[in-house]
Design a protein around this motif. Structure first.
Motif, PDB file in Angstrom:
ATOM      1  N   HIS A  70      -2.621   3.586  -1.916  1.00 62.21           N
ATOM      2  CA  HIS A  70      -1.511   2.785  -2.380  1.00 62.21           C
ATOM      3  C   HIS A  70      -1.777   1.301  -2.142  1.00 62.21           C
ATOM      4  CE1 HIS A  70       0.997   6.015  -3.554  1.00 62.21           C
ATOM      5  NE2 HIS A  70       1.090   6.539  -2.369  1.00 62.21           N
ATOM      6  N   ILE A 112       0.314   2.885   9.451  1.00 59.20           N
ATOM      7  CA  ILE A 112       0.412   3.996   8.505  1.00 59.20           C
ATOM      8  C   ILE A 112      -0.365   3.620   7.247  1.00 59.20           C
ATOM      9  CG2 ILE A 112       1.923   5.436   7.095  1.00 59.20           C
ATOM     10  CD1 ILE A 112       4.147   4.925   9.112  1.00 59.20           C
ATOM     11  N   ASN A 139      -1.651   5.078   3.537  1.00 55.66           N
ATOM     12  CA  ASN A 139      -1.252   6.082   2.564  1.00 55.66           C
ATOM     13  C   ASN A 139      -2.339   6.390   1.544  1.00 55.66           C
ATOM     14  OD1 ASN A 139       1.559   6.378   3.436  1.00 55.66           O
ATOM     15  ND2 ASN A 139       1.740   4.247   2.778  1.00 55.66           N
ATOM     16  N   CYS A 140      -2.241   7.572   0.985  1.00 55.18           N
ATOM     17  CA  CYS A 140      -3.203   8.005  -0.018  1.00 55.18           C
ATOM     18  C   CYS A 140      -2.509   8.960  -0.973  1.00 55.18           C
ATOM     19  CB  CYS A 140      -4.386   8.687   0.670  1.00 55.18           C
ATOM     20  SG  CYS A 140      -5.675   9.249  -0.425  1.00 55.18           S
ATOM     21  N   ALA A 141      -2.755   8.779  -2.274  1.00 55.30           N
ATOM     22  CA  ALA A 141      -2.212   9.681  -3.274  1.00 55.30           C
ATOM     23  C   ALA A 141      -3.362  10.428  -3.925  1.00 55.30           C
ATOM     24  CB  ALA A 141      -1.435   8.898  -4.321  1.00 55.30           C
ATOM     25  N   TRP A 195      -9.865  12.143   6.305  1.00 46.51           N
ATOM     26  CA  TRP A 195      -9.781  10.692   6.475  1.00 46.51           C
ATOM     27  C   TRP A 195     -11.061  10.207   7.150  1.00 46.51           C
ATOM     28  CZ3 TRP A 195      -6.582   7.198   4.468  1.00 46.51           C
ATOM     29  CH2 TRP A 195      -5.314   7.624   4.009  1.00 46.51           C
ATOM     30  N   ASN A 240       2.002  15.836   2.094  1.00 46.42           N
ATOM     31  CA  ASN A 240       3.158  16.225   1.287  1.00 46.42           C
ATOM     32  C   ASN A 240       2.652  16.705  -0.066  1.00 46.42           C
ATOM     33  OD1 ASN A 240       5.407  16.323  -0.441  1.00 46.42           O
ATOM     34  ND2 ASN A 240       6.482  14.745   0.722  1.00 46.42           N
ATOM     35  N   HIS A 275       0.719  13.536  -1.704  1.00 44.30           N
ATOM     36  CA  HIS A 275       0.552  12.320  -0.918  1.00 44.30           C
ATOM     37  C   HIS A 275       0.164  12.690   0.504  1.00 44.30           C
ATOM     38  CE1 HIS A 275       2.138   9.073   1.695  1.00 44.30           C
ATOM     39  NE2 HIS A 275       1.798   8.286   0.710  1.00 44.30           N
ATOM     40  N   SER A 323      -0.859  10.768   4.421  1.00 44.53           N
ATOM     41  CA  SER A 323      -0.868   9.519   5.180  1.00 44.53           C
ATOM     42  C   SER A 323      -1.609   9.719   6.489  1.00 44.53           C
ATOM     43  CB  SER A 323       0.553   9.027   5.449  1.00 44.53           C
ATOM     44  OG  SER A 323       1.244   9.915   6.298  1.00 44.53           O
ATOM     45  N   GLN A 362      -1.537   8.157  10.285  1.00 47.70           N
ATOM     46  CA  GLN A 362      -0.789   7.351  11.233  1.00 47.70           C
ATOM     47  C   GLN A 362      -1.653   7.126  12.461  1.00 47.70           C
ATOM     48  OE1 GLN A 362       2.953   9.323  11.938  1.00 47.70           O
ATOM     49  NE2 GLN A 362       3.553   9.216   9.786  1.00 47.70           N
ATOM     50  N   CYS A 394      -9.421   8.085   2.252  1.00 46.03           N
ATOM     51  CA  CYS A 394      -9.130   9.509   2.189  1.00 46.03           C
ATOM     52  C   CYS A 394     -10.104  10.128   1.190  1.00 46.03           C
ATOM     53  CB  CYS A 394      -7.684   9.769   1.771  1.00 46.03           C
ATOM     54  SG  CYS A 394      -7.256   9.196   0.130  1.00 46.03           S
ATOM     55  N   THR A 437      -8.402   1.446   2.272  1.00 46.11           N
ATOM     56  CA  THR A 437      -7.457   0.438   2.766  1.00 46.11           C
ATOM     57  C   THR A 437      -8.097  -0.265   3.936  1.00 46.11           C
ATOM     58  OG1 THR A 437      -5.460   1.629   2.115  1.00 46.11           O
ATOM     59  CG2 THR A 437      -5.241   0.059   3.913  1.00 46.11           C
TER      60      THR A 437
END
Lengths: 108, 115
Positions: free
Chosen positions: A7, A20, A22-24, A35, A67, A72, A74, A76, A90, A102
């Protein structure tokens, strides 16, 4: 086509804060995710993985959340340290392909 | 701790020349990979190798590229007639299992500069 992507390209946090990342993903058949961390001038280094039959997995200071409904995941990082500064990718292991990454910068 | 080793760490070559990048995967691993990373860009999959043959390759891995496991320990990437745009970091990786269910361990990379 199917892809794994990030993201946000950059993230800057204060030392001690939680991060945090994120990855889609778009391939609904994906069932295993990893990761990786890449420090400057080095190869990717495994951090943590998760299978699709799980929605959470914890490691040392790191937690990955998955999720599948919204495809998605993430990463953390608790109590982020300067040594955590790196690019985080990811990857979907089915074809070992990476998202763009990221860049995490930790400010002292 | 076992690790993937790559040599050389930096290779400079003239455009049109052939280069061979070398990798020694972790000894009990059966799956081997090559990736490249152009400066400032993402890691790109090139090829995976298992049981002495290519198991998967990307659109980047064209006839200019070849891989070989010449003996029980080395895994090489050959680039024929290098182009300026081949300049990148090349990473070798290995894993115990392929595709699903295992992490891959990466080497430190070979920086290829084509001039």
């Amino acid at each position: 086509g199917e892809s794994v992507g990030l993201h946000l390209p950059t993230l800057s946090v204060q030392e001690g804060d939680n991060s945090i990342i994120n990855c889609a993903y778009s391939n609904s058949a994906s069932d295993y995710f990893i990761w990786y961390k890449q420090e400057s001038g080095k190869g990717p280094q495994f951090i943590i993985d998760i299978r699709s039959n799980m929605d959470k997995r914890q490691g040392q200071r790191v937690t990955v959340l998955l999720n599948k409904t919204v495809k998605h995941l993430s990463l953390q990082i608790a109590a982020t340290q300067p040594g955590d500064s790196a690019v985080y990718f990811c990857a979907e292991n089915r074809d070992m392909r990476f998202g763009a990454g990221t860049r995490l910068t930790v400010k002292p | 701790e076992p690790e993937v080793t790559q040599t050389p760490s930096h290779q400079v070559t003239q455009m049109g020349q052939e280069v061979i990048l070398r990798c020694v995967p972790i000894s009990n691993h059966l799956y081997f990979y090559w990736y490249r990373q152009i400066l400032g860009q993402k890691v790109e999959f090139l090829v995976s190798f298992y049981n002495n043959e290519i198991s998967e390759k990307s659109e980047i891995f064209d006839d200019q590229f070849s891989v070989e496991r010449p003996d029980g320990s080395n895994f090489t990437l050959k680039i024929r007639s290098t182009k300026l745009e081949d300049s990148a970091m090349y990473f070798c990786a290995s894993s115990e299992e392929g595709r699903v269910g295992t992490e891959a361990f990466f080497g430190q990379g070979t920086r290829l500069t084509v001039v």
